[in-house]
Each structure stands twice: as structure tokens, then as C-alpha cells.
Design an enzyme around this catalytic site. Structure first.
Site, PDB file in Angstrom:
ATOM      1  N   PRO A   1       0.966   4.295  -7.253  1.00 38.28           N
ATOM      2  CA  PRO A   1       1.863   5.490  -6.875  1.00 38.28           C
ATOM      3  C   PRO A   1       3.522   5.386  -5.248  1.00 38.28           C
ATOM      4  CG  PRO A   1       0.154   5.792  -4.535  1.00 38.28           C
ATOM      5  CD  PRO A   1      -0.220   4.291  -6.304  1.00 38.28           C
TER       6      PRO A   1
ATOM      7  N   TYR B   1     -12.986  -4.510 -11.594  1.00 34.77           N
ATOM      8  CA  TYR B   1     -12.342  -5.811 -10.252  1.00 34.77           C
ATOM      9  C   TYR B   1     -12.836  -6.914  -9.875  1.00 34.77           C
ATOM     10  CZ  TYR B   1      -9.820  -0.908 -10.106  1.00 34.77           C
ATOM     11  OH  TYR B   1      -8.244  -0.086 -10.411  1.00 34.77           O
TER      12      TYR B   1
ATOM     13  N   VAL C   1       9.181   0.145  -7.089  1.00 30.78           N
ATOM     14  CA  VAL C   1      10.595   0.167  -6.443  1.00 30.78           C
ATOM     15  C   VAL C   1      10.182  -0.954  -5.708  1.00 30.78           C
ATOM     16  CG1 VAL C   1      11.495   1.086  -3.850  1.00 30.78           C
ATOM     17  CG2 VAL C   1      10.836   2.435  -5.939  1.00 30.78           C
ATOM     18  N   PHE C   2       9.274  -1.758  -4.985  1.00 32.00           N
ATOM     19  CA  PHE C   2       9.295  -3.181  -4.971  1.00 32.00           C
ATOM     20  C   PHE C   2       8.694  -4.612  -4.972  1.00 32.00           C
ATOM     21  CE2 PHE C   2       7.605   0.511  -1.525  1.00 32.00           C
ATOM     22  CZ  PHE C   2       8.966   0.259  -1.069  1.00 32.00           C
TER      23      PHE C   2
ATOM     24  N   GLY D   1       4.722   2.524  -7.676  1.00 32.38           N
ATOM     25  CA  GLY D   1       5.915   2.777  -8.868  1.00 32.38           C
ATOM     26  C   GLY D   1       6.574   1.022  -8.542  1.00 32.38           C
TER      27      GLY D   1
END
Length: 289
Positions: A203, A49, A207-208, A205
Site C-alpha cells: 500500500p 512465503y 515511493v521509498f 507503493g
């Protein structure tokens, strides 16, 4: 049986550093405290990261935060060899015994801690040798440098290969309302059968993040469910993941304080079965068989 006790939702640190939010040390201190205050005590890292920089920044912030080590759990991952931040000519994987041990010791130094609660192998390699991995894991455990061991993005057959040589406690996979293959391809079934605790990256996904037919259908339904349950869309999407009987731990990457405070509401939300299926139905675009 897992020897670690992780929080019901984990804080994902992938975006905390230069890969996205570029938080300074004082901002990371604030984030650590906000998470702990909201019962999110597990922090999910990976050596890569921030191009191998975020763990060290977090380590400084953790030391400054004065939060005791006993109050938090640290997860890290190793194995991916990036060209960003390392002198590699091509992205590849390294799961030699020497590299795994060196990588964990490097993460411990960067995170300014004596041990990891959980070590995960970040992605499977066709060249990984289960015996060699097991030797590294057993050495790290006996030296007190890791407590539990797991995998990330491993299939059931790959997990079985490693499990024959050393105990696998966790597998961090992609699982959400928009990416639900793990509950259909046998992955979550396998984990339940073998007492492996799933973690879910991303988690919420897409959607946004995407404007496609699938996400438009879901957003329309979520408007109704927000009104019904009195919580935000992201809380409902997490509750959908949490309702699966595999006892999934979502790894939430938000650094928005209000959203962090809302996340834990998902752990107590009693989502009705029909609403769970309604979300799955809208994601698929058709009714269940």
C-alpha cells in the site's frame, strides 16, 4: 455480508521469514505482540512465503506468544506452485479441489490453528474451473476450516466467474499512490457494487523504493503534508489508500516497531480532499482531466 471482522490495517508476513528479515521465533513472538497491542490483529500469509516455510515459523511463534486465537485473524493464500521449496519443474498454478483442500489443511497445521478467517486464491489461472473451486470452498466452510473466502490479484471478470459459483468476500490487489490503476479500470467499482472488500498489498507503493520522477514528485509533496498533518510519510500514504470509499484494508509489511505504532494513525487521519487529489496529481505527473 462478510462474517469475519478484520483489523483496519493487516500485518503482511511475507518478509518476516527467510525471504527478507529472517526473524527467529522469539522475534516473531515480539512482532505478533507489537501488532496486537497496536490494534493490528489481522495477519496476512500465503503458503509460498519463505519458500513454504514462513507459516510454520509463525505458527510456532503464535503458540509461544500465548495470544488467544480469538484476538487475531489469519489470512492465507494458496494456488501458486513454486519451484522453491516444492518439487516443481516450473512455476505454475493449481486450483483443483483436492489441492485447495490439501493446501488449507497444510496451512492450518503449519499455523497451528483449527481454521483460517480468510482463504484467498493467490493468483488467477487460465485453467481454473469455477465449479471445482466452489466445491472446495463449500467443503472447507462446512468443515469449519475457513470462515470467509476471497481472491488475490483477480480482475473483475475473473472475480465474476468465481462469484457465480461461490461467495467472494475479499480481493487482495495492488493499490497505492504509485499504483492506482484499480480505481480507474473498474476493479474497485466492481468490488463496491458486489460487496467485496478490497485489500491492498504494497500500500505504500514504490515511493521509498524507487528514485524516479514520479517518486521524487511525491516525496516533495509529502514533505509539505508531513508538516501539515504531523505524521510520517508512510502514514499519509496509507491514509490516501484508506480514503477511497471502497473501504480498502492495507496490508503493511513493515517490521519496524516505530512504524507499526504509527500505522494506525492513518485510520483516524482526516485527509482533506484537495490533499488526496494533490497526491494523485503528483503521482500521475499531470492534473486530473
Amino acid at each position: 455480508m462478510n462474517t469475519t471482522s478484520l483489523s483496519k490495517i493487516a500485518a503482511g508476513t511475507m518478509k518476516w521469514g527467510v525471504w527478507d528479515k529472517n526473524l527467529g521465533v522469539s522475534e516473531m513472538v515480539h512482532m505478533i505482540n507489537i501488532c496486537v497491542e497496536n490494534k493490528i490483529s489481522t495477519f496476512d500469509h500465503a503458503d509460498i512465503y519463505g519458500g513454504y516455510t514462513t507459516e510454520a515459523q509463525f505458527g510456532k511463534a503464535f503458540t509461544e506468544s500465548k495470544v488467544s486465537r480469538e484476538r487475531i485473524q489469519l489470512i492465507s493464500k494458496c494456488g501458486i506452485q513454486h519451484t522453491d521449496g516444492r518439487p516443481n519443474n516450473i512455476k505454475h498454478y493449481n486450483f483443483s479441489k483436492e489441492y485447495i483442500i490439501w493446501s488449507v489443511e497444510n496451512s492450518l497445521k503449519n499455523l497451528q490453528t483449527d481454521f483460517l478467517d480468510v482463504l484467498l486464491l493467490h493468483r488467477p489461472s487460465p485453467l481454473m474451473i469455477a465449479d471445482e473451486i466452489a466445491e472446495a470452498v463449500e467443503k472447507l466452510k462446512s468443515d469449519g476450516k475457513i470462515i470467509d473466502f476471497g481472491l488475490s490479484n483477480f480482475t473483475s471478470s475473473q472475480t465474476s466467474l468465481i462469484s457465480q459459483k461461490t461467495k467472494v468476500n475479499y480481493n487482495q490487489i495492488q493499490f497505492s499512490a504509485t499504483h492506482h490503476q484499480a480505481m480507474l479500470n473498474g476493479s474497485l467499482d466492481y468490488m463496491q457494487t458486489h460487496n467485496i472488500r478490497p485489500m491492498s498489498w504494497n500500500p505504500l507503493g514504490t515511493v521509498f523504493r524507487e528514485d524516479i520522477e514520479q517518486t521524487r514528485r511525491l516525496k516533495k509533496l509529502l514533505l509539505q503534508l508531513v508538516s501539515k498533518y504531523g505524521v510520517g510519510s508512510d502514514t499519509i500514504l496509507l491514509a490516501w489508500v484508506l480514503k477511497h470509499p471502497a473501504n480498502v484494508i492495507p496490508v503493511a509489511g513493515t517490521v519496524n516497531v516505530a512504524r507499526i505504532q504509527a500505522l494506525m494513525k492513518a485510520t483516524t487521519l482526516q485527509m482533506e480532499t484537495e490533499d488526496w487529489f494533490a497526491i494523485w496529481t503528483e503521482s500521475m505527473g499531470n492534473r486530473v482531466p
